[in-house]
Design an enzyme around this catalytic site. Structure first.
Site: not given
Length: 337
Positions: A204, A179, A269
């Protein structure tokens, strides 16, 4: 923080695009809030707000490093840019090194870091260095985004120190970030420069407040010799268009099987982390080469498996382009022909 919230609200009220014109990641973003909700922010408003944060965040971003090895697999030893610190640890220049970087509201003891550390140590002798960047732990996502360049620079400085003073090989270095941590990894690569970091893996990579057309302000394919992006919640929490040299789209990259309705995309995610851990330990994610990312999103790449496995250490020498990745709804997630 209250001032920031009020400012965001005022900016949004004054400049926000009509709902029907909002395209996440193109003319603004749905920005995550501490309560799990999302609030729209136009590009202009976001840039104004970030410009107010950056000078503050760059001065107050504490970053610490915890080393795990086969000799201390569960009890991280804090290290810093000091000879005695490294000599008193189990760091071994003859072993490959993995930096692991958490995302927003994370910390070094999170399950993500534990799982990735355990995965690499199960494969052999490695120096696994888990990064803890304090500013990410604020509930304010915008503040954390503003801290990314400073955190990445400090990670890059640590990489340079270990390379220059303790013989750490850049050719056997992999930096893994989830992330926001993926963009921290990107800035570490920018700091070291010259594509000298061998591999960066973005799990991600976060999309809110990061632009496709500003690669110098996010993870991009030039930040290392090889950059791999595993995109599992594209168009929501993560990027939809490819941002790595090799970009992998499990289940088409938008949402993941077994995550149900997944409001907000948190399950999809986080799946990037679980997939990566399994890829390291099992090397079982078969892939299908696609002509472009649109084909990967639509699962229109045919059914013939390539000889590429998602997350494989050999990808740096053989991978470029976009890949569709078939996955199961529960572990083991990987599929092979």
């Amino acid at each position: 923080m209250k001032v920031a919230v009020v400012l965001v609200a005022l900016l949004a009220a004054a400049h926000a695009l009509p709902i029907e014109e909002r395209v996440n990641g193109e003319n603004g973003w749905f920005v995550p809030q501490d309560d799990g909700s999302l609030e729209w922010m136009d590009i202009k408003d976001a840039e104004e707000l970030l410009s107010k944060y950056t000078p503050i965040e760059s001065r107050s971003n504490d970053v610490s490093f915890y080393l795990y090895t086969k000799q201390n697999p569960t009890n991280g030893k804090e290290i810093w840019s000091d000879a005695s610190s490294i000599h008193d640890s189990h760091f071994n220049k003859n072993h490959g090194t993995r930096f692991v970087i958490h995302g927003w509201k994370g910390k070094y003891t999170d399950s993500m870091n534990v799982k990735i550390t355990k995965a690499w140590l199960s494969k052999g002798e490695y120096n696994v260095i888990v990064v803890n960047w304090e500013r990410s732990q604020t509930a304010n996502y915008v503040s954390s985004v503003a801290a990314v360049p400073g955190a990445g620079t400090k990670v890059g400085e640590m990489i340079e120190y270990l390379h220059e003073h303790h013989g750490m090989s850049l050719e056997d270095l992999e930096v893994i970030g989830h992330s926001l941590g993926a963009h921290v990894a990107g800035f570490a690569g920018k700091k070291v420069g010259g594509k000298r970091i061998h591999t960066i893996v973005g799990l991600d990579p976060a999309m809110p407040l990061f632009s496709y057309d500003k690669p110098d302000k996010r993870l991009n394919a030039d930040d290392a010799f090889y950059v791999e992006s595993i995109q599992t919640n594209g168009g929501e929490k993560g990027f939809l268009k490819p941002i790595g040299k090799g970009t992998f789209y499990p289940n088409g990259g938008r949402d993941q099987p077994g995550c149900g309705t997944d409001i907000g995309g948190s399950c999809s995610h986080h799946r990037s982390v679980l997939y990566y851990v399994e890829a390291v330990t099992e090397d079982n994610f078969g892939t299908i080469k696609c002509g472009d990312y649109q084909a990967a999103l639509a699962n229109e790449c045919g059914s013939t498996y390539s000889n590429v496995r998602m997350g494989a250490v050999t990808n740096a020498y053989m991978v470029e382009g976009d890949y569709y990745v078939p996955v199961n709804s529960e572990a083991p997630f990987g599929k092979i022909e």
